[in-house]
Scaffold this motif. Structure first.
Motif, PDB file in Angstrom:
ATOM      1  N   ASN A 182    -141.674 -75.989  79.451  1.00 50.48           N
ATOM      2  CA  ASN A 182    -142.699 -76.044  78.409  1.00 50.48           C
ATOM      3  C   ASN A 182    -143.168 -77.469  78.124  1.00 50.48           C
ATOM      4  N   GLY A 183    -143.074 -78.348  79.112  1.00 47.89           N
ATOM      5  CA  GLY A 183    -143.526 -79.719  78.937  1.00 47.89           C
ATOM      6  C   GLY A 183    -145.043 -79.809  78.956  1.00 47.89           C
ATOM      7  N   VAL A 184    -145.537 -80.971  78.637  1.00 48.37           N
ATOM      8  CA  VAL A 184    -146.976 -81.182  78.623  1.00 48.37           C
ATOM      9  C   VAL A 184    -147.542 -80.975  80.026  1.00 48.37           C
ATOM     10  N   THR A 222    -146.768 -71.974  81.458  1.00 47.22           N
ATOM     11  CA  THR A 222    -146.341 -73.367  81.396  1.00 47.22           C
ATOM     12  C   THR A 222    -144.827 -73.536  81.356  1.00 47.22           C
ATOM     13  N   ARG A 223    -144.098 -72.458  81.246  1.00 42.06           N
ATOM     14  CA  ARG A 223    -142.641 -72.561  81.108  1.00 42.06           C
ATOM     15  C   ARG A 223    -141.988 -73.271  82.285  1.00 42.06           C
ATOM     16  N   HIS A 224    -142.364 -72.956  83.510  1.00 41.29           N
ATOM     17  CA  HIS A 224    -141.699 -73.523  84.680  1.00 41.29           C
ATOM     18  C   HIS A 224    -142.618 -74.366  85.560  1.00 41.29           C
ATOM     19  N   THR A 225    -143.841 -74.587  85.136  1.00 41.50           N
ATOM     20  CA  THR A 225    -144.793 -75.319  85.982  1.00 41.50           C
ATOM     21  C   THR A 225    -144.272 -76.692  86.362  1.00 41.50           C
TER      22      THR A 225
END
Length: 188
Positions: free
Chosen positions: A31-33, A134-137
């Motif tokens: 969940n990072g930018v 976006t959790r693992h992107t």
């Protein structure tokens, strides 16, 4: 002839360059930018040595050439970024459609008609999907760099012999009572 084939695989396999992420990007995880990563190939980098990997990681791809696991992770990262863009387009489009439905027509503004309920459902679904997208992107990008660096030996060249080395050794007895050397390899 076999030696020549092994040497050619080593020479043309990977670029042999250790890739280092910027300190801010190294710890970016779940969940990072969703911004571009920066990397360098220098041993002792300064702030000016880091280069932008591009939105889809396209500037990192030449450094990962020859390492299929790293390229697979980079392809997953690119796929997630495309899905993220589609989700953002869906969200912005939904908000625009809701706004046009609210302010269309003359007289009173309508905030919760049936078409607006559907539009709000699409917008809410888009926001919920964003969490899962976006959790693992960012992890895919970091894994691509780690897989590339894991395929290199300590001196910076492809560790072909290291990859061909058995993962386990043992001694076994044959039916005739003769000892046998047992080797085990692990495929990745």
């Amino acid at each position: 002839m076999l030696f020549l084939g092994l040497w050619a695989g080593t020479a043309f396999g990977q670029s042999g360059t250790v890739v280092r992420l910027s300190p801010e990007d190294k710890d970016r995880g779940r969940n990072g930018v969703q911004k571009n990563f920066y990397f360098t190939t220098k041993e002792q980098p300064t702030d000016d040595d880091y280069q932008n990997a591009g939105y889809f990681g396209q500037r990192l791809r030449p450094y990962l050439a020859g390492n299929q696991e790293a390229l697979d992770n980079l392809n997953r990262y690119r796929r997630q970024k495309w899905i993220f863009l589609a989700e953002r387009l869906t969200f912005v489009g939904g908000v625009a459609v809701y706004g046009s439905q609210t302010f269309s027509g003359s007289g009173d503004q309508h905030y919760f008609s049936n078409p607006q309920k559907v539009t709000l459902g699409v917008v809410a679904g888009s926001l919920l999907a964003n969490i899962f997208i976006t959790r693992h992107t960012n992890e895919h990008f970091v894994r691509a760099v780690e897989a590339h660096n894991a395929g290199l030996s300590a001196d910076g060249r492809t560790g072909l012999w290291q990859r061909l080395a058995p993962t386990g050794m043992g001694v076994a007895a044959s039916a005739t009572g003769q000892p046998l050397l047992a080797l085990r390899w692990q495929l990745r």
